[in-house]
Design an enzyme around this catalytic site. Sequence first.
Site, PDB file in Angstrom:
ATOM      1  N   LEU A   1      28.159  -5.276 -29.383  1.00  0.00           N
ATOM      2  CA  LEU A   1      28.670  -6.746 -29.006  1.00  0.00           C
ATOM      3  C   LEU A   1      28.780  -6.728 -27.574  1.00  0.00           C
ATOM      4  O   LEU A   1      28.362  -7.589 -26.795  1.00  0.00           O
ATOM      5  CB  LEU A   1      29.821  -6.875 -29.777  1.00  0.00           C
ATOM      6  CG  LEU A   1      30.231  -8.564 -29.525  1.00  0.00           C
ATOM      7  CD1 LEU A   1      29.065  -9.520 -29.718  1.00  0.00           C
ATOM      8  CD2 LEU A   1      31.523  -8.828 -30.057  1.00  0.00           C
ATOM      9  N   TYR A   2      29.550  -5.731 -26.782  1.00  0.00           N
ATOM     10  CA  TYR A   2      29.528  -5.791 -25.333  1.00  0.00           C
ATOM     11  C   TYR A   2      28.145  -5.768 -24.746  1.00  0.00           C
ATOM     12  O   TYR A   2      27.927  -6.737 -24.072  1.00  0.00           O
ATOM     13  CB  TYR A   2      30.231  -4.540 -24.733  1.00  0.00           C
ATOM     14  CG  TYR A   2      30.269  -4.232 -23.449  1.00  0.00           C
ATOM     15  CD1 TYR A   2      31.015  -5.072 -22.469  1.00  0.00           C
ATOM     16  CD2 TYR A   2      29.350  -3.427 -22.969  1.00  0.00           C
ATOM     17  CE1 TYR A   2      30.866  -5.050 -21.211  1.00  0.00           C
ATOM     18  CE2 TYR A   2      29.440  -3.130 -21.390  1.00  0.00           C
ATOM     19  CZ  TYR A   2      29.909  -3.767 -20.696  1.00  0.00           C
ATOM     20  OH  TYR A   2      29.988  -3.793 -19.353  1.00  0.00           O
ATOM     21  N   ALA A   3      27.300  -5.052 -25.060  1.00  0.00           N
ATOM     22  CA  ALA A   3      25.726  -5.102 -24.329  1.00  0.00           C
ATOM     23  C   ALA A   3      25.311  -6.626 -24.684  1.00  0.00           C
ATOM     24  O   ALA A   3      24.565  -7.282 -24.117  1.00  0.00           O
ATOM     25  CB  ALA A   3      25.082  -4.115 -25.016  1.00  0.00           C
TER      26      ALA A   3
END
Length: 339
Positions: free
Chosen positions: A153-155
């Site tokens: 999700l960060y990416a």
Amino acid sequence: MSHAVLVTGSAGFIGFHTTQRLLARGESVVGIDNLNSYYDPALKQARLDILLRHPNYIHHTLDLSDREGVAALFARHRPGRIVHLGAQAGVRYSLEAPETYVASNVTGFLSIIEGARAVGCGHLVYASTSSAYGANGKLPFAPSDGANHPLTLYAATKIANEAMAHSYAHLFGIPMTGLRFFTVYGPWGRPDMALFKFTRAILKNDPIDVYGEGRMSRDFTYVDDIVTGIVAALDRPATIDRNWDASRPDPSTSGVAPWRILNLGAGRPVPLVRYIEVLESKLGRKARLNLMPMQDGDVTDTEADVSATLAALGYAPSTSVEEGVGHFVDWYCNFYREN
């Protein structure tokens, strides 16, 4: 519009170094940081205390997801340029606290680009990530290859930033440059990153967790080289690419907006085991390795293709891992009074 540069995440690792560089060359800087507890706030405060000694630095403790607060700050200071480095960092933590990433990295980014629109900002440079390349197995990673399959999700939030930036660059003519950082390390680094954790553990004679059983490599990039790239990008606003071919579009540039994506890496991947060997040499101690399997969201290797960054910015990173790790160890031992 003023001549001040707005730096978000100014008490963070890269934000602190970037702010110092801008102040050193005579810029006035307005900094934003919420000083959250993702890692030791005392380390953030120590960075901030250094910045506050400079007469050309103004600080605001503010959460980027506070849209009204951010809008008021823009109305007050009307920054001419922006370096947006504030975000919820960390690939692995996004598995535990996804809502935090959306609030900071998506809603927070919207607050910043809305502020940029409101004041007619001359250029917005923002942090993206090498994690954007996700399932792309082609090395080295090049922005022209695209990034459509994030593994965390960060990416995904960072890819969302790139798309949001393109839309605002197109609609409002604001030059926007996204910089995909590759494994940044150096003095004042984050305690959740490998070099910091390894150093702390080795000095305590604790084992270090080595994921991928050590069969990984990373394009470790020294923070001073990263900052040189950030400042060079800030000084060269993105433009519409007149050679852009709509029938065969390049994902890293645009024919309809002053927008671009560039890599900031060393372009020299280093095996993780070699990184540990250098650290052992600098500390004069051997590490106890706890070999672990790959973690969800990790990739085996990263390597930056920086040829486009060299052409656009004259970017040529020069710090070796031996030199950079040595600088980190010197800082760590001094800051934490380790012998």
